[in-house]
Design a protein around this motif. Structure first.
Motif, short mmCIF file in Angstrom:
data_model
loop_
_atom_site.label_atom_id
_atom_site.label_comp_id
_atom_site.label_asym_id
_atom_site.label_seq_id
_atom_site.Cartn_x
_atom_site.Cartn_y
_atom_site.Cartn_z
N ASP A 24 0.83 -1.21 0.00
CA ASP A 24 0.00 0.00 0.00
C ASP A 24 0.87 1.26 0.00
OD1 ASP A 24 -2.29 -1.54 0.01
OD2 ASP A 24 -2.67 -1.30 2.16
N GLY A 25 1.98 1.23 0.71
CA GLY A 25 2.90 2.37 0.73
C GLY A 25 3.50 2.64 -0.64
N GLU A 68 2.18 -3.00 -8.08
CA GLU A 68 1.26 -1.97 -7.61
C GLU A 68 1.64 -0.60 -8.17
OE1 GLU A 68 -2.17 -0.82 -5.90
OE2 GLU A 68 -1.41 -2.87 -5.90
N VAL A 69 2.92 -0.31 -8.22
CA VAL A 69 3.39 0.95 -8.81
C VAL A 69 3.00 1.01 -10.28
CG1 VAL A 69 5.45 2.27 -9.47
CG2 VAL A 69 5.25 1.35 -7.16
N ILE A 70 3.24 -0.08 -11.01
CA ILE A 70 2.91 -0.13 -12.44
C ILE A 70 1.41 0.07 -12.65
CG2 ILE A 70 2.81 -1.65 -14.46
CD1 ILE A 70 5.55 -2.78 -13.47
N SER A 71 0.58 -0.46 -11.76
CA SER A 71 -0.87 -0.29 -11.92
C SER A 71 -1.27 1.18 -11.77
CB SER A 71 -1.63 -1.16 -10.91
OG SER A 71 -1.56 -0.61 -9.61
N VAL A 72 -0.48 1.97 -11.06
CA VAL A 72 -0.77 3.39 -10.88
C VAL A 72 -0.17 4.23 -12.00
CG1 VAL A 72 -0.41 5.40 -9.38
CG2 VAL A 72 -0.98 3.18 -8.37
N ILE A 73 1.07 3.97 -12.38
CA ILE A 73 1.76 4.83 -13.36
C ILE A 73 1.48 4.44 -14.80
CG2 ILE A 73 3.58 5.43 -11.73
CD1 ILE A 73 5.44 3.55 -13.27
N GLY A 74 0.97 3.22 -15.02
CA GLY A 74 0.63 2.77 -16.36
C GLY A 74 1.61 1.74 -16.89
N THR A 75 1.10 0.86 -17.72
CA THR A 75 1.89 -0.24 -18.24
C THR A 75 2.79 0.17 -19.40
OG1 THR A 75 0.04 -0.91 -19.64
CG2 THR A 75 0.24 -2.00 -17.51
N ASP A 76 2.59 1.38 -19.95
CA ASP A 76 3.44 1.85 -21.05
C ASP A 76 4.76 2.46 -20.56
OD1 ASP A 76 1.56 1.06 -22.89
OD2 ASP A 76 0.57 3.01 -22.96
N THR A 77 4.91 2.61 -19.26
CA THR A 77 6.10 3.20 -18.68
C THR A 77 7.19 2.14 -18.51
OG1 THR A 77 4.71 4.76 -17.45
CG2 THR A 77 6.98 4.51 -16.69
N GLN A 134 1.06 7.24 -6.41
CA GLN A 134 -0.01 8.22 -6.56
C GLN A 134 0.51 9.64 -6.33
OE1 GLN A 134 -3.14 6.84 -3.96
NE2 GLN A 134 -3.31 4.93 -5.08
N TYR A 135 1.34 9.83 -5.31
CA TYR A 135 1.96 11.14 -5.07
C TYR A 135 2.82 11.56 -6.26
CZ TYR A 135 0.70 11.59 -0.11
OH TYR A 135 0.02 11.74 1.06
N LEU A 150 10.43 6.80 -5.81
CA LEU A 150 10.10 6.75 -7.24
C LEU A 150 10.53 8.04 -7.89
CD1 LEU A 150 7.50 5.35 -5.65
CD2 LEU A 150 6.76 5.13 -7.97
N THR A 151 11.14 7.92 -9.07
CA THR A 151 11.45 9.07 -9.89
C THR A 151 10.85 8.79 -11.27
OG1 THR A 151 13.53 9.40 -8.71
CG2 THR A 151 13.27 10.54 -10.81
#
Length: 98
Positions: free
Chosen positions: A13-14, A55-64, A20-21, A93-94
């Motif tokens: 979750d973190g 989880e990060v990929i689900s937020v930033i998108g799979t094209d990244t 998200q931030y 994250l950057t």
């Protein structure tokens, strides 16, 4: 002294919250993400380490494009402060885009 108790789900979750931030206020979708996670998180998560990345990929998108590594802590200022301090058990994250 400050002690912390956490579960694997809390750690995942973190990572989601950090993503998200990082996405807040972006004008363009990220093209590259560099994830730096503390090795302490890896030790706690054991076989579930891929979950925080997923989880990060689900937020930033799979094209990244996503890359990263484990560290032994990160140096950065705390919110609202100028001096750098050691952060431990964190994920950083950057995100890059044109």
């Amino acid at each position: 002294v400050q002690l912390m108790m956490s579960t694997v789900d809390d750690i995942v979750d973190g990572a989601s919250t950090a993503a998200q931030y990082a996405m807040n206020g972006r004008e363009n979708k990220p093209e590259l993400a560099i994830l730096v996670s503390c090795v302490g998180r890896k030790l706690v998560m054991d076989q579930r380490t891929e979950e925080e990345v997923e989880e990060v990929i689900s937020v930033i998108g799979t094209d990244t494009a996503v890359t990263g590594f484990y560290s032994y802590g990160e140096m950065a200022p705390f919110a609202g402060k100028d001096a750098c301090r050691l952060h431990n058990q964190t994920m950083t994250l950057t995100l890059f885009s044109e």
